[in-house]
Design a protein around this motif. Sequence first.
Motif, PDB file in Angstrom:
ATOM      1  N   LEU A   1       0.859  -1.180   0.000  1.00 34.09           N
ATOM      2  CA  LEU A   1       0.000   0.000   0.000  1.00 34.09           C
ATOM      3  C   LEU A   1       0.897   1.233   0.000  1.00 34.09           C
ATOM      4  O   LEU A   1       1.796   1.354   0.832  1.00 34.09           O
ATOM      5  CB  LEU A   1      -0.893   0.023   1.238  1.00 34.09           C
ATOM      6  N   LEU A   2       0.660   2.147  -0.944  1.00 33.61           N
ATOM      7  CA  LEU A   2       1.432   3.372  -1.036  1.00 33.61           C
ATOM      8  C   LEU A   2       0.505   4.565  -0.873  1.00 33.61           C
ATOM      9  O   LEU A   2      -0.469   4.712  -1.632  1.00 33.61           O
ATOM     10  CB  LEU A   2       2.139   3.477  -2.388  1.00 33.61           C
ATOM     11  N   GLN A   3       0.776   5.394   0.112  1.00 30.33           N
ATOM     12  CA  GLN A   3       0.037   6.648   0.249  1.00 30.33           C
ATOM     13  C   GLN A   3       0.805   7.708  -0.528  1.00 30.33           C
ATOM     14  O   GLN A   3       1.977   7.982  -0.244  1.00 30.33           O
ATOM     15  CB  GLN A   3      -0.118   7.070   1.703  1.00 30.33           C
ATOM     16  N   ILE A   4       0.148   8.302  -1.519  1.00 30.64           N
ATOM     17  CA  ILE A   4       0.813   9.238  -2.420  1.00 30.64           C
ATOM     18  C   ILE A   4       0.086  10.580  -2.401  1.00 30.64           C
ATOM     19  O   ILE A   4      -1.140  10.642  -2.517  1.00 30.64           O
ATOM     20  CB  ILE A   4       0.861   8.673  -3.857  1.00 30.64           C
ATOM     21  N   GLU A   5       0.865  11.635  -2.244  1.00 38.16           N
ATOM     22  CA  GLU A   5       0.332  12.987  -2.357  1.00 38.16           C
ATOM     23  C   GLU A   5       0.573  13.464  -3.786  1.00 38.16           C
ATOM     24  O   GLU A   5       1.694  13.401  -4.291  1.00 38.16           O
ATOM     25  CB  GLU A   5       1.024  13.925  -1.373  1.00 38.16           C
ATOM     26  N   LYS A   6      -0.481  13.927  -4.435  1.00 31.10           N
ATOM     27  CA  LYS A   6      -0.340  14.400  -5.814  1.00 31.10           C
ATOM     28  C   LYS A   6      -0.950  15.797  -5.935  1.00 31.10           C
ATOM     29  O   LYS A   6      -1.932  16.126  -5.280  1.00 31.10           O
ATOM     30  CB  LYS A   6      -0.994  13.440  -6.803  1.00 31.10           C
ATOM     31  N   ARG A   7      -0.344  16.586  -6.791  1.00 27.62           N
ATOM     32  CA  ARG A   7      -0.793  17.966  -7.014  1.00 27.62           C
ATOM     33  C   ARG A   7      -0.989  18.172  -8.505  1.00 27.62           C
ATOM     34  O   ARG A   7      -0.056  18.030  -9.294  1.00 27.62           O
ATOM     35  CB  ARG A   7       0.253  18.957  -6.490  1.00 27.62           C
ATOM     36  N   GLY A   8      -2.216  18.479  -8.901  1.00 27.67           N
ATOM     37  CA  GLY A   8      -2.484  18.748 -10.307  1.00 27.67           C
ATOM     38  C   GLY A   8      -2.379  17.535 -11.210  1.00 27.67           C
ATOM     39  O   GLY A   8      -2.192  17.684 -12.423  1.00 27.67           O
ATOM     40  N   GLN A   9      -2.500  16.348 -10.653  1.00 15.96           N
ATOM     41  CA  GLN A   9      -2.469  15.117 -11.452  1.00 15.96           C
ATOM     42  C   GLN A   9      -3.679  14.274 -11.090  1.00 15.96           C
ATOM     43  O   GLN A   9      -4.137  14.277  -9.943  1.00 15.96           O
ATOM     44  CB  GLN A   9      -1.186  14.320 -11.176  1.00 15.96           C
ATOM     45  N   ASN A  10      -4.188  13.510 -12.060  1.00 18.39           N
ATOM     46  CA  ASN A  10      -5.330  12.665 -11.734  1.00 18.39           C
ATOM     47  C   ASN A  10      -4.882  11.277 -11.279  1.00 18.39           C
ATOM     48  O   ASN A  10      -3.707  10.901 -11.389  1.00 18.39           O
ATOM     49  CB  ASN A  10      -6.341  12.598 -12.886  1.00 18.39           C
ATOM     50  N   THR A  11      -5.815  10.527 -10.760  1.00 12.62           N
ATOM     51  CA  THR A  11      -5.526   9.219 -10.173  1.00 12.62           C
ATOM     52  C   THR A  11      -4.929   8.263 -11.192  1.00 12.62           C
ATOM     53  O   THR A  11      -3.950   7.552 -10.913  1.00 12.62           O
ATOM     54  CB  THR A  11      -6.815   8.624  -9.581  1.00 12.62           C
ATOM     55  N   GLN A  12      -5.499   8.238 -12.384  1.00 15.43           N
ATOM     56  CA  GLN A  12      -5.054   7.278 -13.381  1.00 15.43           C
ATOM     57  C   GLN A  12      -3.649   7.587 -13.893  1.00 15.43           C
ATOM     58  O   GLN A  12      -2.916   6.673 -14.259  1.00 15.43           O
ATOM     59  CB  GLN A  12      -6.072   7.198 -14.515  1.00 15.43           C
ATOM     60  N   TYR A  13      -3.283   8.871 -13.897  1.00 17.59           N
ATOM     61  CA  TYR A  13      -1.909   9.220 -14.269  1.00 17.59           C
ATOM     62  C   TYR A  13      -0.921   8.583 -13.295  1.00 17.59           C
ATOM     63  O   TYR A  13       0.081   7.970 -13.708  1.00 17.59           O
ATOM     64  CB  TYR A  13      -1.715  10.734 -14.287  1.00 17.59           C
TER      65      TYR A  13
END
Length: 352
Positions: free
Chosen positions: A50-62
């Motif tokens: 399980l990876l908790q990822i913070e993303k900014r300006g990107q969608n989930t599928q990317y």
Amino acid sequence: MSAVASPQLPQWQYLYGKPAVTATIRSAPEHFIVDEQLNFEPSGSGEHLLLQIEKRGQNTQYVARQLARLTGLRMRDISYAGLKDRHALTRQWFCFKWPIKQELNWQDWQIEDSRILQVVRHHRKLRLGALKANHFQLTLTDVSNPEALLERLAQIKNGVPNYYGEQRFGRAGANLALADSLFGGEKIADRQIRGLALSASRSYLFNTVLSERIARGLFNQVLDGDILQLDGSGSIFQVDNADSTLQQRLLAGDVHPTAPLVGLEGAVVSQQAEQLECQALAPYQRWCQGLVDYRLQGARRSIRLVPQNPGAAVTADSVSLSFALPAGCFATSVLRELACYRDGSRPLAELD
């Protein structure tokens, strides 16, 4: 009959009247922060990561595609609990199977506008919908009357209409136009696009019934033949005769009325509730039949959404809001009862 006469979405009924306050949302990704809360605690051992990822300006599928590229796995081997907005700062969980004894140098990975916050092992795959809640931290800018917005916030603590948000319907209702073509006999070969169209049409029908219930002044009223949902649970039960005890439970937030997710089988209302739903859905029978023909399973969804632990702070003409919502519910359905807002990310917003 076509269910959508034009690409413009209808103005669903407001519960507390259309707000006089105006504001801007999503002026920047940091103004729309979402944190996923899983409905389980990671076990700390097992063959899945399980990876908790913070993303900014990107969608989930990317992000899922990047994980597939970095691991050499297939896209379908990467799972997640839910889709998240692109124009936001979101922290969500991804999962894939990885042998316990095989090294994985995830610390060296570079994913554009994203960072891995933690990695933990678990004994099973992360499934879609395995969320307890989403926690929101939202900043509204250019607020015309912050004090009036705070007054509205005090009102909505008892609940707002649980509408599907406009992102479900595509830009200018494009997903609804696809659905109308689909139910008119046009083929859509792409399963994902077909799924978006079916989901959009069913969400539209739900919103239609909910809006009609508000228009008749029956949002907070138990009807004969209603199907109620227990608060905090997916459990539902049918009401033969509405009585004062059930009405008090509804006002106390213990139970909530529901509206249909049209499809095969599923629980069916009767009496007064059936009459209301049949009248609301009468113009859309081709859509209702289409959802049955495509074998979507019928279900019920609460018409009332109660934000958990709402809070607010005012700074000049900005208001910072915080609250939590159950999985599958839309923050914009809360915001629309607070202010007539402009989305600062448009036309850049791309919602999964």
